[in-house]
Motif scaffolding. Structure first.
Motif, PDB file in Angstrom:
ATOM      1  N   GLY A   7       6.591 -17.341 -61.906  1.00 51.43           N
ATOM      2  CA  GLY A   7       6.604 -18.294 -63.005  1.00 51.43           C
ATOM      3  C   GLY A   7       6.327 -17.613 -64.326  1.00 51.43           C
ATOM      4  O   GLY A   7       6.077 -16.404 -64.392  1.00 51.43           O
ATOM      5  N   PHE A   8       6.351 -18.387 -65.395  1.00 47.30           N
ATOM      6  CA  PHE A   8       6.108 -17.843 -66.724  1.00 47.30           C
ATOM      7  C   PHE A   8       4.658 -17.391 -66.835  1.00 47.30           C
ATOM      8  O   PHE A   8       3.731 -18.198 -66.698  1.00 47.30           O
ATOM      9  N   PRO A   9       4.395 -16.092 -67.104  1.00 44.18           N
ATOM     10  CA  PRO A   9       3.015 -15.610 -67.138  1.00 44.18           C
ATOM     11  C   PRO A   9       2.325 -15.966 -68.461  1.00 44.18           C
ATOM     12  O   PRO A   9       2.780 -15.579 -69.535  1.00 44.18           O
ATOM     13  N   LEU A  10       1.224 -16.682 -68.348  1.00 43.03           N
ATOM     14  CA  LEU A  10       0.384 -17.020 -69.496  1.00 43.03           C
ATOM     15  C   LEU A  10      -1.002 -16.447 -69.235  1.00 43.03           C
ATOM     16  O   LEU A  10      -1.695 -16.868 -68.306  1.00 43.03           O
ATOM     17  N   TRP A 207       0.264 -21.621 -81.637  1.00 44.20           N
ATOM     18  CA  TRP A 207       0.276 -21.276 -80.220  1.00 44.20           C
ATOM     19  C   TRP A 207       1.262 -22.140 -79.437  1.00 44.20           C
ATOM     20  O   TRP A 207       1.906 -21.673 -78.502  1.00 44.20           O
ATOM     21  N   THR A 208       1.378 -23.407 -79.794  1.00 43.85           N
ATOM     22  CA  THR A 208       2.335 -24.288 -79.120  1.00 43.85           C
ATOM     23  C   THR A 208       3.766 -23.816 -79.354  1.00 43.85           C
ATOM     24  O   THR A 208       4.576 -23.747 -78.417  1.00 43.85           O
ATOM     25  N   LEU A 209       4.089 -23.473 -80.598  1.00 48.25           N
ATOM     26  CA  LEU A 209       5.434 -22.995 -80.901  1.00 48.25           C
ATOM     27  C   LEU A 209       5.716 -21.657 -80.214  1.00 48.25           C
ATOM     28  O   LEU A 209       6.826 -21.427 -79.707  1.00 48.25           O
ATOM     29  N   GLU A 210       4.730 -20.762 -80.198  1.00 54.42           N
ATOM     30  CA  GLU A 210       4.900 -19.490 -79.517  1.00 54.42           C
ATOM     31  C   GLU A 210       5.145 -19.707 -78.020  1.00 54.42           C
ATOM     32  O   GLU A 210       6.032 -19.077 -77.429  1.00 54.42           O
ATOM     33  N   PHE A 211       4.362 -20.579 -77.416  1.00 51.68           N
ATOM     34  CA  PHE A 211       4.522 -20.860 -75.983  1.00 51.68           C
ATOM     35  C   PHE A 211       5.910 -21.395 -75.684  1.00 51.68           C
ATOM     36  O   PHE A 211       6.589 -20.916 -74.759  1.00 51.68           O
ATOM     37  N   LEU A 214       8.570 -18.494 -76.235  1.00 53.26           N
ATOM     38  CA  LEU A 214       8.491 -17.416 -75.265  1.00 53.26           C
ATOM     39  C   LEU A 214       8.875 -17.892 -73.864  1.00 53.26           C
ATOM     40  O   LEU A 214       9.520 -17.159 -73.096  1.00 53.26           O
ATOM     41  N   ARG A 215       8.504 -19.104 -73.533  1.00 57.88           N
ATOM     42  CA  ARG A 215       8.889 -19.652 -72.223  1.00 57.88           C
ATOM     43  C   ARG A 215      10.397 -19.861 -72.167  1.00 57.88           C
ATOM     44  O   ARG A 215      11.030 -19.588 -71.140  1.00 57.88           O
ATOM     45  N   ALA A 216      11.000 -20.341 -73.246  1.00 59.58           N
ATOM     46  CA  ALA A 216      12.448 -20.533 -73.281  1.00 59.58           C
ATOM     47  C   ALA A 216      13.179 -19.206 -73.121  1.00 59.58           C
ATOM     48  O   ALA A 216      14.268 -19.150 -72.531  1.00 59.58           O
ATOM     49  N   GLU A 217      12.585 -18.126 -73.659  1.00 63.14           N
ATOM     50  CA  GLU A 217      13.189 -16.795 -73.540  1.00 63.14           C
ATOM     51  C   GLU A 217      12.835 -16.097 -72.230  1.00 63.14           C
ATOM     52  O   GLU A 217      13.285 -14.979 -71.974  1.00 63.14           O
ATOM     53  N   ASP A 218      11.990 -16.737 -71.407  1.00 59.31           N
ATOM     54  CA  ASP A 218      11.590 -16.171 -70.116  1.00 59.31           C
ATOM     55  C   ASP A 218      10.808 -14.868 -70.291  1.00 59.31           C
ATOM     56  O   ASP A 218      11.071 -13.874 -69.596  1.00 59.31           O
ATOM     57  N   ARG A 219       9.848 -14.852 -71.231  1.00 64.02           N
ATOM     58  CA  ARG A 219       9.046 -13.661 -71.507  1.00 64.02           C
ATOM     59  C   ARG A 219       7.663 -13.800 -70.865  1.00 64.02           C
ATOM     60  O   ARG A 219       7.543 -14.093 -69.692  1.00 64.02           O
ATOM     61  N   MET A 220       6.624 -13.636 -71.663  1.00 64.33           N
ATOM     62  CA  MET A 220       5.233 -13.853 -71.264  1.00 64.33           C
ATOM     63  C   MET A 220       4.455 -14.206 -72.512  1.00 64.33           C
ATOM     64  O   MET A 220       4.962 -14.073 -73.637  1.00 64.33           O
ATOM     65  N   MET A 221       3.203 -14.631 -72.341  1.00 67.47           N
ATOM     66  CA  MET A 221       2.353 -14.939 -73.490  1.00 67.47           C
ATOM     67  C   MET A 221       0.929 -14.537 -73.152  1.00 67.47           C
ATOM     68  O   MET A 221       0.426 -14.892 -72.080  1.00 67.47           O
ATOM     69  N   LEU A 222       0.314 -13.790 -74.046  1.00 71.51           N
ATOM     70  CA  LEU A 222      -1.087 -13.421 -73.884  1.00 71.51           C
ATOM     71  C   LEU A 222      -1.856 -13.842 -75.125  1.00 71.51           C
ATOM     72  O   LEU A 222      -1.475 -13.494 -76.244  1.00 71.51           O
TER      73      LEU A 222
END
Length: 273
Positions: A7-10, A207-211, A214-222
């Motif tokens: 899944g999307f890593p957060l 943070w909401t916009l970043e999430f 990044l999720r739409a691009e299938d990346r990660m978020m830290l």
């Protein structure tokens, strides 16, 4: 998402610096009781609010802690470990690495490892620099002291394997950026000229916009946070609302950095050309 199928890593991470956040910036701050009281807020109030919120959301995450703070607060380390969180390395004194000799940098590494190993029963697997900078020796020391992952660089939106001296290693880098840190929004003191505090809603929006992106691009978020900052009531509101937003999304993976990077490393190694 070639590096994991989980899944999307957060990643929710906390730099529990306490007073070292202030003494590292200026050693004379140790003699300024009001300045130092901002660090005390982290262990007197902030950390307990953070731990309670994580329990309510049934989350296990990673705390990066300087060795001095580990030694000064065994009760808090016990609470962190009891709740199933990871303790990772964040130097020993939080002194800025650019101010250290190679010998002093080694001492910071070794004392921090010793402090964590004594309280947690394991060697720390992850390392984050104090004050977000390296010396020309740091990458080599990360490898020499056997760290499995690093969370330091600002150069990507997905994990990758660190390259050291022209060689690709098995050390997973978990990059982030200043917009994913609570300090630029809220870190304030009269001794920090030019600093202003933003409204909690500004951080929540960022943070909401970043999430979402990044999720739409299938990346990660830290996200990197500090109990003395995010643990204040209006700032903890941001984290609570953000987690509520995250809960509406499918296929999001939140956990400890050590466990998540074990899975991610296998994917990254499998994707090597």
């Amino acid at each position: 998402m070639s590096f994991t199928s989980r899944g999307f890593p957060l990643f929710l991470t906390f730099d529990f610096d306490a007073e070292t956040l202030w003494t590292a910036r200026d050693k004379e701050n140790a003699g300024k009781p009001i300045v130092m009281s901002q660090g005390r807020y982290g262990w007197k109030r902030g950390i307990w609010r953070v731990l309670e919120l994580l329990r309510r959301h049934d989350l296990n995450v990673t705390f990066f802690v300087p060795g001095l703070v580990v030694e000064a607060h065994p009760d808090i380390m016990e609470a962190i470990l009891k709740d199933g969180h990871e303790i990772a390395h964040h130097s020993h004194t939080h002194t800025w690495i650019t101010q250290l000799t190679l010998e002093q940098e080694r001492e910071e590494m070794e004392k921090g490892i010793e402090a964590i190993q004594k309280v947690a029963g394991y060697r720390p697997r992850g390392w984050r620099s104090p004050a977000a900078e390296f010396s020309r020796h740091t990458l080599g020391l990360i490898e020499e002291y056997g760290f499995d992952y690093s969370s330091n660089f600002f150069d990507d939106d997905e994990p990758y394997l660190l390259e050291i001296n022209g060689r690709q290693t098995d050390i997973v880098e978990l990059p982030f950026r200043w917009v994913l840190d609570d300090a630029p929004f809220f870190h304030y003191a009269v001794s920090l000229p030019g600093r202003t505090m933003q409204a909690p809603s500004a951080l929540l929006e960022a943070w909401t916009l970043e999430f979402d992106a990044l999720r739409a691009e299938d990346r990660m978020m830290l996200i990197a946070m500090h109990p003395q900052i995010i643990g204040q009531p209006s700032r903890l509101w941001v984290l609570e609302r953000f987690l509520e937003h995250v809960a509406k999304a499918d296929n999001v993976w939140i956990g400890r950095c050590d466990r998540m990077t074990d899975d991610i490393r296998a994917g990254l190694k499998g994707a090597r050309p």
